[in-house]
Structures are given as C-alpha cells and as structure tokens.
Design a protein around this motif. Structure first.
Motif, PDB file in Angstrom:
ATOM      1  N   ILE A 130       8.437  50.980 -16.075  1.00  0.00           N
ATOM      2  CA  ILE A 130       7.732  52.223 -16.403  1.00  0.00           C
ATOM      3  C   ILE A 130       8.677  53.386 -16.653  1.00  0.00           C
ATOM      4  O   ILE A 130       9.656  53.565 -15.937  1.00  0.00           O
ATOM      5  CB  ILE A 130       6.777  52.557 -15.222  1.00  0.00           C
ATOM      6  N   GLY A 131       8.357  54.205 -17.646  1.00  0.00           N
ATOM      7  CA  GLY A 131       9.085  55.447 -17.893  1.00  0.00           C
ATOM      8  C   GLY A 131       8.274  56.642 -17.455  1.00  0.00           C
ATOM      9  O   GLY A 131       7.146  56.824 -17.906  1.00  0.00           O
ATOM     10  N   LEU A 132       8.869  57.461 -16.573  1.00  0.00           N
ATOM     11  CA  LEU A 132       8.163  58.628 -16.026  1.00  0.00           C
ATOM     12  C   LEU A 132       8.405  59.887 -16.855  1.00  0.00           C
ATOM     13  O   LEU A 132       7.905  60.954 -16.509  1.00  0.00           O
ATOM     14  CB  LEU A 132       8.612  58.893 -14.581  1.00  0.00           C
ATOM     15  N   GLY A 133       9.193  59.769 -17.948  1.00  0.00           N
ATOM     16  CA  GLY A 133       9.518  60.972 -18.709  1.00  0.00           C
ATOM     17  C   GLY A 133      10.550  61.819 -17.974  1.00  0.00           C
ATOM     18  O   GLY A 133      11.085  61.412 -16.953  1.00  0.00           O
ATOM     19  N   PRO A 134      10.821  63.026 -18.507  1.00  0.00           N
ATOM     20  CA  PRO A 134      11.961  63.798 -18.019  1.00  0.00           C
ATOM     21  C   PRO A 134      11.678  64.685 -16.811  1.00  0.00           C
ATOM     22  O   PRO A 134      12.533  65.487 -16.465  1.00  0.00           O
ATOM     23  CB  PRO A 134      12.319  64.684 -19.217  1.00  0.00           C
ATOM     24  N   GLY A 135      10.526  64.621 -16.167  1.00  0.00           N
ATOM     25  CA  GLY A 135      10.360  65.432 -14.960  1.00  0.00           C
ATOM     26  C   GLY A 135       8.943  65.919 -14.799  1.00  0.00           C
ATOM     27  O   GLY A 135       8.212  65.471 -13.925  1.00  0.00           O
ATOM     28  N   ASP A 136       8.537  66.827 -15.673  1.00  0.00           N
ATOM     29  CA  ASP A 136       7.205  67.402 -15.581  1.00  0.00           C
ATOM     30  C   ASP A 136       6.126  66.321 -15.795  1.00  0.00           C
ATOM     31  O   ASP A 136       6.279  65.452 -16.660  1.00  0.00           O
ATOM     32  CB  ASP A 136       7.087  68.485 -16.655  1.00  0.00           C
ATOM     33  N   ALA A 137       5.051  66.395 -15.023  1.00  0.00           N
ATOM     34  CA  ALA A 137       3.986  65.388 -15.109  1.00  0.00           C
ATOM     35  C   ALA A 137       3.259  65.423 -16.458  1.00  0.00           C
ATOM     36  O   ALA A 137       2.588  64.452 -16.829  1.00  0.00           O
ATOM     37  CB  ALA A 137       2.987  65.577 -13.970  1.00  0.00           C
ATOM     38  N   GLY A 138       3.392  66.518 -17.200  1.00  0.00           N
ATOM     39  CA  GLY A 138       2.755  66.615 -18.512  1.00  0.00           C
ATOM     40  C   GLY A 138       3.260  65.585 -19.515  1.00  0.00           C
ATOM     41  O   GLY A 138       2.590  65.283 -20.501  1.00  0.00           O
ATOM     42  N   TYR A 139       4.444  65.024 -19.260  1.00  0.00           N
ATOM     43  CA  TYR A 139       5.011  64.015 -20.165  1.00  0.00           C
ATOM     44  C   TYR A 139       4.453  62.611 -19.912  1.00  0.00           C
ATOM     45  O   TYR A 139       4.725  61.699 -20.689  1.00  0.00           O
ATOM     46  CB  TYR A 139       6.531  63.940 -19.991  1.00  0.00           C
ATOM     47  N   LEU A 140       3.735  62.414 -18.799  1.00  0.00           N
ATOM     48  CA  LEU A 140       3.252  61.060 -18.478  1.00  0.00           C
ATOM     49  C   LEU A 140       2.232  60.576 -19.496  1.00  0.00           C
ATOM     50  O   LEU A 140       1.364  61.323 -19.926  1.00  0.00           O
ATOM     51  CB  LEU A 140       2.587  61.047 -17.098  1.00  0.00           C
ATOM     52  N   THR A 141       2.312  59.282 -19.848  1.00  0.00           N
ATOM     53  CA  THR A 141       1.285  58.713 -20.717  1.00  0.00           C
ATOM     54  C   THR A 141       0.142  58.144 -19.875  1.00  0.00           C
ATOM     55  O   THR A 141       0.285  57.883 -18.686  1.00  0.00           O
ATOM     56  CB  THR A 141       1.848  57.581 -21.594  1.00  0.00           C
ATOM     57  N   HIS A 142      -0.986  57.927 -20.544  1.00  0.00           N
ATOM     58  CA  HIS A 142      -2.137  57.314 -19.877  1.00  0.00           C
ATOM     59  C   HIS A 142      -1.804  55.941 -19.321  1.00  0.00           C
ATOM     60  O   HIS A 142      -2.184  55.602 -18.205  1.00  0.00           O
ATOM     61  CB  HIS A 142      -3.292  57.154 -20.874  1.00  0.00           C
ATOM     62  N   ASP A 143      -1.120  55.139 -20.121  1.00  0.00           N
ATOM     63  CA  ASP A 143      -0.808  53.778 -19.680  1.00  0.00           C
ATOM     64  C   ASP A 143       0.065  53.788 -18.424  1.00  0.00           C
ATOM     65  O   ASP A 143      -0.121  52.965 -17.519  1.00  0.00           O
ATOM     66  CB  ASP A 143      -0.067  53.002 -20.789  1.00  0.00           C
ATOM     67  N   VAL A 144       1.012  54.705 -18.378  1.00  0.00           N
ATOM     68  CA  VAL A 144       1.894  54.798 -17.214  1.00  0.00           C
ATOM     69  C   VAL A 144       1.094  55.197 -15.984  1.00  0.00           C
ATOM     70  O   VAL A 144       1.243  54.611 -14.902  1.00  0.00           O
ATOM     71  CB  VAL A 144       3.047  55.789 -17.482  1.00  0.00           C
ATOM     72  N   GLU A 145       0.223  56.177 -16.144  1.00  0.00           N
ATOM     73  CA  GLU A 145      -0.551  56.611 -14.992  1.00  0.00           C
ATOM     74  C   GLU A 145      -1.461  55.492 -14.463  1.00  0.00           C
ATOM     75  O   GLU A 145      -1.584  55.300 -13.249  1.00  0.00           O
ATOM     76  CB  GLU A 145      -1.389  57.819 -15.387  1.00  0.00           C
TER      77      GLU A 145
END
Lengths: 253, 253
Positions: B11-26
């Motif tokens: 899984i990739g969490l993106g660069p920090g802020d939760a706004g970068y998360l994708t639906h699939d990751v969540e």
C-alpha cells in the motif's frame, strides 16, 4: 483587479476505476461549479445539480486552460479534469503555460493542482514492481516535439539503463512511432530485455502482455497501451497460467 | 499447499496528508488484520481494535517483506505500508524480490499492490507542472548500487534533456552524494537550469526553494527534500512575494 472568490482546481482522476480517486480530488469535484475537460474524462465525474460541464476535443488544451482561467478569474470555482495525473502529459502544463502568457491577473488566482494515480503507476502496480528502480517516462507522440528529440531521449534512457515507460505509443499523427522507437532501443539494449504492454489498465477490458525486446508484437500496441521497457535488473516471475509478475531489483551493479 | 484466505496488500499512503489517500487504500487498511512497515508510516494508519501493528527499521525491507508473505500464506490479511507510492523506491520491489527467491507457495498468494501519490507528484503539483514533459526519477543513495551507475544515469538524464527528480539526496551513507551529483549535472547542463528543493511536501513544515544550477545552496538539502532539476523547456513564473510557479513547456524543439 481582484480575482474574487474564484479558484481553479487542476485534477487527476486516475486511470479509470473510482477506487484510484483521492480524498482531495473527490472534495474538489463536489465543490466545483464548472467541470472542464476532454469529454471522456468529464463523463467520469458524477453529475451534480447546478454544475456546468464543458467538454472539448483532446487537441485544444490551451484554449481549454484559458477558458478555465477566465471563469475562475470571474469568481467561479472551476475544475479542469484529466485522466491519470494532471502533471504527467496532461492538463497542468497547459494551464501554467496559459498563465505564463496570459492575463497578469491569472498569476494571482488560487490555482491548486491535485495529483492523481498515473497510468504508469497503475500499470506498475498490476505487474508487481517494474519501476522499483530508477525510471523515466517518455511520450513518443511527435505532436509537440520533433522526432530527433524523442530519438535522443530514447537512446539516453537506454544507455542509462533506466526502466522506461512509453506514453502515447500509437499517436494518430505518427502510427510508426512505436516501430521507430523499438528500432532505437534494439540498437542499445539486449534482445532479452523485458517488455510489457499494459492495455486499458483500470478498465474492464484490462490486459497485460509480457514479452521481450526481440519478440514483442508491436501490432498489439494501440492508444490505450502503456509500454514498459525493463532495465538490466528487471525480472519476470512465472506463475503458471496466471499473469507473470514483473519487478526490478533494488540492487544494481 | 493452498494459501488459504490470506491476502497481501502493498500500500502507498502518499506523502503525508490524509487528503492524498485513495479509496482503494483506505478500504484495504480497514480490511487488513496486520499492518507492517517502517514505524513512521505505520504511525499514519488510524488504529483499529484487533489490528496487529508490526514496525521495523527502514533498512530491513526484505525481512519485512518475508514476514508479510509468511503471515498472508498462513491466512492473514496483511498490509505492508509505504509512504508515497509503494512502487517508487519503496516496498513493492522488496516484496516481489522475496517472492522470486522464497517459498514457491508465495507465487500463488493473492498480492495486490495499491498505488499512492508519490513524493515527486505531490511536489510537482505544489510547484505547478514541472514534470509536464519527459522526466526521470533517480535515487542517488548508493546503499543499493555503485556510484558509477548513479553517475552514468545522471549524465544520460542530462544529455537526454529530461526533467530529473532526485530521491534520497542526503543519504546517511553518502552525505556528499548531492554535491557529486550536481558536479556531474553542471558538466552537461546550462548554469541557468531551474533547480527546486521541495521539502517536507504534504506536511505542515512544507517549504519550496526555487533556484538554478549555478546558485542552488546544497546545504539546504536534507532527507526530507525532493530535488527537481528542470529541462531546457522548464520555466519559472514569478509571482511577487508568493512562491513562483514552475512548469515545463509541452512543446520542445
């Protein structure tokens, strides 16, 4: 002149499936009054009452960018939408090119680029980890640059032993582009270099074809294909009838 | 031997802020029983009752991958988490390297890589559109490859007029890496080439420093910095006191 309360979002919708959408992108789509983009991308945005939708052809990026900037300057909340990531061969560059050459008021606008999952990342994830080492992305469409520039980049990427992602491998204006590109790559790289065609990733008709530089069937490449050329450290894991995994060694010599 | 109902998400969490998360990751984080990763990334995953969390140091990627594969083979739903995109200088390559060299049962496991927004994309979005033309990404840490390989890639990338994103510009094992890299780039590129240091992107202490190849102050580069080197077509748009925009022309000559 003040830009009022206007705002311009430049949004990436990812490669197709809604599972790739980020939270920030979804919030911006819900907020925007005007959705602007190439028709197939606008069609992916859920319709909402009171929202204006403006679609245009794929070749008119600068006109589309200017329209979006004008509307935001007039106080609208505007979202320009791209597939994949807007920063990767998509609308973000056209928007800032328009800002650079347009109305000085556009420099004061609230412009927010919201990244999306690119076609390259989605294809890589389906394969395993092919871009797990140094990589590059090259668009081989010559709509916007001469073939000599493309040829030099392909040669440099091959000499640098990069994993290479080829975008736009079957542009209408240069259908022979992929054959010319492979001729350059074959001049530098081993015939056994791993080659993958990732077709329609994130869509129901998704298909992955793994081969090598000598044997790859270029007639299978179409506008929906992302082509990945492995590096020396790229490996294929056979899995019987299932699609093989492709990954690149983190260690290289 | 059957792999049971186990599954491994990478899984990739993106660069920090939760706004970068994708639906699939969540959705995958909500489903996983075991969360495995480098401690600062695991700390970003919201805690949930009944979920096991296993943290480890950043240098033990292969051990971590094997632990995750073993647990999934035993029937657990496991998520290996990375910052950014797991496919870009992160855990996905280690997982498939472990599969390639490990228990044959691991090849039959249900392994799903879920991409995330990479540091390069997040930095590019904050700047404008610097990677709006052909680009490459190079890790200049020499933990996993000899400096001669890195030096050749830098030289090829510069000769190919790529926009270049440098990852790991201040590795503990080679603090001089960024100075050696700039010496190579200065040998090929114009002194006026645009250089940007994007620091702690997506975090509260985020900072952007735009300069050029001749004047860039390399003492500002630390482990939280992504360095972007422009191509000939990369432009800077001044905006008074505000951070300038940086974009790359889509057209090149």
């Amino acid at each position: 002149m003040s830009a009022g309360q206007g705002r311009l979002y430049v949004i990436g919708l990812g490669p197709g499936d809604a599972g790739y959408l980020t939270h920030d992108v979804e919030a911006a789509l819900a907020e925007a009054g005007d959705i602007i983009g190439y028709a197939p991308y606008v069609a992916r945005v859920p319709e909402r009452e009171g929202q204006t939708r403006l679609t245009s052809d794929n070749r008119v990026e600068l006109d589309r960018a200017r329209e979006a900037l004008s509307r935001a300057t007039a106080g609208r909340i505007v979202a320009v939408v791209s597939g994949g990531d807007p920063g990767v061969f998509a609308m973000a560059a056209a928007v800032f090119e328009a800002v650079d050459n347009g109305d000085p008021a556009w420099r004061e606008l609230d412009i927010r680029v919201l990244p999306g999952i690119s076609a390259m990342q989605a294809a890589a994830a389906r394969l395993g980890a092919p871009i797990g080492q140094d990589f590059c992305a090259i668009s081989i469409s010559d709509n916007l640059k001469p073939w000599t520039t493309i040829a030099n980049r392909l040669e440099c990427a091959a000499r640098g032993d990069f994993v290479i992602a080829l975008y736009n491998p079957a542009s209408r204006s240069r259908p022979r582009g992929i054959r010319d590109a492979f001729a350059i790559l074959r001049g530098v790289l081993s015939p056994s270099t791993i080659v993958v065609f990732a077709k329609s990733i994130g869509r129901p008709e998704e298909r992955i074809i793994a081969s090598n530089l000598a044997e790859a069937d270029l007639s299978l490449v179409d506008m929906s294909t992302l082509v990945i050329i492995g590096a020396q450290g790229t490996r294929l894991i056979e899995r019987g009838a299932a699609t093989p995994y492709v990954y690149s060694l983190r260690k290289s010599s």
